[in-house]
Design an enzyme around this catalytic site. Structure first.
Site, mmCIF file in Angstrom:
data_model
loop_
_atom_site.group_PDB
_atom_site.id
_atom_site.type_symbol
_atom_site.label_atom_id
_atom_site.label_comp_id
_atom_site.label_asym_id
_atom_site.label_seq_id
_atom_site.Cartn_x
_atom_site.Cartn_y
_atom_site.Cartn_z
ATOM 1 N N LYS A 22 0.835 -1.206 0.000
ATOM 2 C CA LYS A 22 0.000 0.000 0.000
ATOM 3 C C LYS A 22 0.873 1.260 0.000
ATOM 4 O O LYS A 22 0.657 2.172 -0.787
ATOM 5 C CB LYS A 22 -0.896 -0.004 1.252
ATOM 6 N N ARG A 96 -4.672 10.415 5.175
ATOM 7 C CA ARG A 96 -3.683 11.489 5.210
ATOM 8 C C ARG A 96 -2.748 11.469 4.013
ATOM 9 O O ARG A 96 -2.247 12.495 3.589
ATOM 10 C CB ARG A 96 -2.840 11.360 6.477
ATOM 11 N N ARG A 400 -8.360 -0.957 5.063
ATOM 12 C CA ARG A 400 -7.536 0.096 4.463
ATOM 13 C C ARG A 400 -6.167 -0.467 4.058
ATOM 14 O O ARG A 400 -5.537 0.067 3.156
ATOM 15 C CB ARG A 400 -7.315 1.237 5.469
HETATM 16 C C1 UD1 Z 1 4.557 6.870 6.497
HETATM 17 C C2 UD1 Z 1 3.726 5.627 6.280
HETATM 18 C C3 UD1 Z 1 3.205 5.086 7.612
HETATM 19 C C4 UD1 Z 1 4.376 4.876 8.573
HETATM 20 C C5 UD1 Z 1 5.248 6.134 8.676
HETATM 21 C C6 UD1 Z 1 6.505 5.918 9.490
HETATM 22 C C7 UD1 Z 1 2.785 6.020 4.085
HETATM 23 C C8 UD1 Z 1 1.578 6.321 3.271
HETATM 24 N N1 UD1 Z 1 2.616 5.984 5.425
HETATM 25 O O1 UD1 Z 1 3.714 7.857 7.078
HETATM 26 O O2 UD1 Z 1 2.547 3.856 7.371
HETATM 27 O O3 UD1 Z 1 3.872 4.577 9.851
HETATM 28 O O4 UD1 Z 1 5.645 6.566 7.363
HETATM 29 O O5 UD1 Z 1 7.249 4.886 8.952
HETATM 30 O O6 UD1 Z 1 3.852 5.771 3.553
HETATM 31 N N2 UD1 Z 1 6.900 14.565 10.789
HETATM 32 C C9 UD1 Z 1 6.992 15.893 11.100
HETATM 33 N N3 UD1 Z 1 6.721 16.823 10.131
HETATM 34 C C10 UD1 Z 1 6.371 16.456 8.868
HETATM 35 C C11 UD1 Z 1 6.273 15.082 8.550
HETATM 36 C C12 UD1 Z 1 6.546 14.159 9.547
HETATM 37 O O7 UD1 Z 1 7.312 16.262 12.227
HETATM 38 O O8 UD1 Z 1 6.137 17.329 8.021
HETATM 39 C C13 UD1 Z 1 7.186 13.541 11.823
HETATM 40 C C14 UD1 Z 1 5.974 12.696 12.174
HETATM 41 O O9 UD1 Z 1 5.159 13.318 13.128
HETATM 42 C C15 UD1 Z 1 6.627 11.434 12.690
HETATM 43 C C16 UD1 Z 1 7.875 11.323 11.822
HETATM 44 O O10 UD1 Z 1 8.091 12.619 11.275
HETATM 45 O O11 UD1 Z 1 7.026 11.622 14.025
HETATM 46 C C17 UD1 Z 1 7.788 10.329 10.695
HETATM 47 O O12 UD1 Z 1 6.568 10.515 9.992
HETATM 48 P P1 UD1 Z 1 6.471 10.273 8.435
HETATM 49 O O13 UD1 Z 1 7.607 9.436 7.965
HETATM 50 O O14 UD1 Z 1 6.227 11.567 7.753
HETATM 51 O O15 UD1 Z 1 5.124 9.419 8.329
HETATM 52 P P2 UD1 Z 1 4.168 9.390 7.090
HETATM 53 O O16 UD1 Z 1 4.963 9.675 5.863
HETATM 54 O O17 UD1 Z 1 2.955 10.187 7.378
#
Ligand code: UD1
Length: 425
Positions: A22, A96, A400
């Protein structure tokens, strides 16, 4: 709402084929926005999140259809007719990852209007890093009525550093940079296999990306891209979940159509729990022999132990012979499953970002409620292990992210059934 009903303590034996990932499919679907022409995507899992994303693409004027060729399903996508630039609240609220349209829309047409995602069950999950990157590339951003409105001429290359490596953040900015003027450098970038897979596809489309799989990614902008045929990599989280199902209830599964290289941290940890794991990169066997040992686990960005398998390994630790500590370093509120596992008899205490788990002899059935995707998977594992019949409600979370979960588990001996909402009194 549907429920899953599991009669526990029936050991698993047989073969499970892993579906396309996914989290690899979603950014690849977003990348089809970068250029017109027909993309032919293979191994796309049939999941609610994929449906939500294709609905979003259709909303934007993209043509999406399925075809079958030589027993394989293909998703054919053509964004030649791109006519809109808005990801509405109703779709972003459901998923998201809809934020992934921001980068490609800015790259191709220099404008996007995307609903700001709200909080979610596993924490605040900000998108500040996606936005900061776009600003550094010359985009003008403003927040209006809950929407991010972004505008730019042709984006320009920039040096962008991630305070913390973000998976979708890296993907979004990589897609923003491929058509930008000049070179973009992403520092402290995410190294997940799904990020690499997206980068490889973008390169096949004509992008110039270097450093994939390292924490510094360099993207030299190009003027034009072309559509490609692409196959989605196997879902390492689905594979890890079924490996852990063997730990929960025994006995032996062959897990096929995987890339075991992507599961190194998981395989190593599961071997320490006493599971026997053998095989090659595409196919492994997982066998439970004797009691599980307690191990400590800390979630980390790839190649560390994935946060998306934290809830599932907690079930094994709840059944292991000792004390273990699981520390969640990625998301601040990802212990929603603890209260539900306690209802099944697990002995777990949460202290800040750590869960302290004392293994018990066995779990007992109870009605439980799924709270998010991976928490739901942990409840399924707990249900497989528990004595008696466990009913899990709110299983739409599972739909999902796990393709044909009940069918796959039932085929290897689990007693698991879905009660359709209209049959539930
Ligand atoms: C992706 C995955 C999700 C997985 C996560 C961590 C997808 C669709 N989803 O989510 O399944 O659990 O990676 O491996 O690929 N952060 C910030 N600011 C930002 C973006 C992120 O502070 O702008 C922080 C988040 O709060 C979190 C960390 O960075 O603590 C990692 O998050 P992130 O890798 O961005 O997760 P997703 O990409 O949303």
């Amino acid at each position: 709402m549907d429920q899953l009903v599991i009669e526990g303590r029936h050991p698993l034996k047989g073969t499970i084929r892993i579906s396309g990932a996914k989290n690899a499919a979603l950014p690849i679907l977003a990348a089809t926005l970068l250029t017109g022409g027909t993309f032919r995507l293979q191994n796309i899992p049939r999941l609610v999140d994929i449906r939500t994303f294709t609905d979003l693409l259709i909303d934007l004027g993209v043509t999406v259809d399925y075809s079958t060729d030589n027993d394989s399903d293909f998703l054919n996508i053509d964004s030649s007719g791109l006519s809109d630039h808005e990801a509405p609240y109703d779709l972003v609220r459901k998923m998201r990852a809809s934020i992934l349209v921001l980068g490609p829309l800015m790259s191709r047409i220099g404008k996007a209007r995307v609903s700001l995602p709200g909080g979610c069950a596993i924490g605040a999950r900000p998108i500040n890093l996606h936005l900061k990157g776009l600003e550094l590339m010359g985009a003008k951003l403003r927040l209006k009525e809950g929407y991010i409105e972004a505008k730019a001429g042709r984006l320009k290359g920039a040096h962008i550093y991630f305070d913390t490596p973000s998976v979708t953040g890296t993907e979004n900015l990589m897609m923003a940079a491929v058509l930008a003027k000049g070179t973009t450098v992403l520092g402290n970038a995410a190294r997940e296999p799904e990020v690499i897979a997206l980068g490889q596809m973008l390169n096949q489309m004509g992008s110039k990306i270097k450093g994939l799989g390292s924490n510094t990614i360099k993207i030299e902008g190009v003027k034009k891209l072309r559509p490609v045929d692409w196959k989605i990599i196997p879902d390492r989280i689905e594979a890890g979940t079924y490996m852990m199902a063997v730990g929960a209830v025994g006995e032996e599964l062959i897990i096929e159509d995987i890339l075991a290289d992507h599961l190194e941290a998981v395989i190593s940890k599961l071997r320490s729990t006493g599971l026997q794991i053998e095989g090659d990169n595409a196919r492994i066997s997982v066998r439970k022999k004797g009691a599980l040992h307690s191990v400590d686990v800390t979630t980390l960005p790839y190649p560390g132990f994935p946060t998306d398998l934290q809830a599932q390994i907690m079930v094994l630790m709840a059944l292991a012979g000792g004390l273990s500590v699981i520390t969640e370093t990625i998301f601040e509120n990802r212990f929603m499953h603890v209260a539900e596992l306690r209802r099944l008899g697990a002995d777990i205490k949460v202290e800040g970002r750590s869960a302290i788990i004392k293994g018990v002899k066995g779990l007992n059935s109870a009605p439980v409620m799924a709270t998010d995707l991976r928490a739901s998977a942990s409840l399924v594992l707990a249900g497989l292990a528990a004595k008696g019949t466990t009913t899990i409600s709110r299983v739409y979370h599972l739909d999902r992210g796990y393709e044909h979960l009940e069918q796959k588990l039932a085929a290897v001996g689990a007693r698991i059934k879905r009660k359709k909402a209209y049959l539930i009194r």
